[in-house]
Design a protein around this motif. Structure first.
Motif, PDB file in Angstrom:
ATOM      1  N   MET A  45       1.042  -1.176  -0.102  1.00 42.32           N
ATOM      2  CA  MET A  45       0.091   0.458  -0.311  1.00 42.32           C
ATOM      3  C   MET A  45       1.054   1.831   0.142  1.00 42.32           C
ATOM      4  N   SER A  46       0.587   2.728  -0.553  1.00 42.63           N
ATOM      5  CA  SER A  46       1.430   3.793  -0.834  1.00 42.63           C
ATOM      6  C   SER A  46       0.613   4.314   0.086  1.00 42.63           C
ATOM      7  N   ASP A  47       1.738   5.593   0.327  1.00 44.98           N
ATOM      8  CA  ASP A  47       1.469   6.673   1.198  1.00 44.98           C
ATOM      9  C   ASP A  47       1.518   7.564   0.583  1.00 44.98           C
ATOM     10  N   ALA A  48       1.397   7.549  -0.526  1.00 40.30           N
ATOM     11  CA  ALA A  48       1.667   8.877  -1.806  1.00 40.30           C
ATOM     12  C   ALA A  48      -0.043   9.972  -1.377  1.00 40.30           C
ATOM     13  N   THR A  49       0.617  10.973  -1.425  1.00 36.21           N
ATOM     14  CA  THR A  49      -1.078  12.087  -1.092  1.00 36.21           C
ATOM     15  C   THR A  49      -1.562  12.225  -2.363  1.00 36.21           C
ATOM     16  N   VAL A  50      -2.733  12.087  -2.677  1.00 35.17           N
ATOM     17  CA  VAL A  50      -3.590  12.177  -3.867  1.00 35.17           C
ATOM     18  C   VAL A  50      -4.487  13.649  -3.362  1.00 35.17           C
ATOM     19  N   VAL A  51      -4.641  14.267  -4.417  1.00 25.84           N
ATOM     20  CA  VAL A  51      -5.298  15.458  -4.317  1.00 25.84           C
ATOM     21  C   VAL A  51      -6.454  15.328  -6.073  1.00 25.84           C
ATOM     22  N   GLU A  52      -7.131  16.494  -5.430  1.00 25.92           N
ATOM     23  CA  GLU A  52      -8.704  16.208  -6.485  1.00 25.92           C
ATOM     24  C   GLU A  52      -8.015  17.081  -7.254  1.00 25.92           C
ATOM     25  N   CYS A  53      -7.880  17.519  -8.354  1.00 26.52           N
ATOM     26  CA  CYS A  53      -8.209  18.471  -9.313  1.00 26.52           C
ATOM     27  C   CYS A  53      -8.973  19.998  -8.985  1.00 26.52           C
ATOM     28  N   PRO A  54      -9.093  21.437  -9.291  1.00 27.32           N
ATOM     29  CA  PRO A  54      -9.404  21.619  -8.988  1.00 27.32           C
ATOM     30  C   PRO A  54     -10.841  21.857  -9.756  1.00 27.32           C
ATOM     31  N   HIS A  55      -9.680  21.573 -11.011  1.00 27.63           N
ATOM     32  CA  HIS A  55     -10.908  22.213 -12.683  1.00 27.63           C
ATOM     33  C   HIS A  55     -11.964  20.563 -12.763  1.00 27.63           C
ATOM     34  N   CYS A  56     -10.951  19.617 -12.729  1.00 24.57           N
ATOM     35  CA  CYS A  56     -11.560  18.448 -13.550  1.00 24.57           C
ATOM     36  C   CYS A  56     -12.168  17.551 -12.745  1.00 24.57           C
ATOM     37  N   HIS A  57     -11.433  17.571 -11.585  1.00 24.73           N
ATOM     38  CA  HIS A  57     -11.807  16.351 -10.560  1.00 24.73           C
ATOM     39  C   HIS A  57     -11.085  14.916 -10.586  1.00 24.73           C
ATOM     40  N   THR A  58      -9.825  15.260 -11.306  1.00 22.44           N
ATOM     41  CA  THR A  58      -9.286  14.070 -11.110  1.00 22.44           C
ATOM     42  C   THR A  58      -8.245  13.836 -10.100  1.00 22.44           C
ATOM     43  N   GLN A  59      -8.378  12.400  -9.878  1.00 20.69           N
ATOM     44  CA  GLN A  59      -7.230  12.021  -9.038  1.00 20.69           C
ATOM     45  C   GLN A  59      -5.728  12.156  -9.837  1.00 20.69           C
ATOM     46  N   VAL A  60      -5.288  13.807  -8.314  1.00 22.24           N
ATOM     47  CA  VAL A  60      -3.708  13.718  -9.612  1.00 22.24           C
ATOM     48  C   VAL A  60      -2.602  13.388  -8.048  1.00 22.24           C
ATOM     49  N   PRO A  61      -1.806  12.158  -8.331  1.00 23.93           N
ATOM     50  CA  PRO A  61      -0.603  12.325  -6.889  1.00 23.93           C
ATOM     51  C   PRO A  61      -0.115  13.536  -6.324  1.00 23.93           C
TER      52      PRO A  61
END
Length: 59
Positions: free
Chosen positions: A1-17
């Motif tokens: 399991m990865s501990d990488a933080t993922v955020v949501e693109c403010p424009h299209c809401h795609t998950q972004v590492p």
């Protein structure tokens, strides 16, 4: 399991590492970044502010 933080693109809401593999973070792409910049330039986004009571615009 990865501990990488993922955020949501403010424009299209795609998950972004959140890391060097995502050079446009928090956006997923340059396109989403430029669309957001254009929204700020067109004043579709704004940071709310209050005018101080003692503000004199007749200086």
């Amino acid at each position: 399991m990865s501990d990488a933080t993922v955020v949501e693109c403010p424009h299209c809401h795609t998950q972004v590492p959140w890391g060097p593999q995502s050079p446009f973070r928090p956006f997923c792409s340059e396109r989403c970044k430029l669309i957001d910049l254009g929204d700020w330039a067109a004043e579709r986004h704004a940071i709310p502010a209050e005018t101080p009571d003692d503000f004199d615009d007749n200086f």
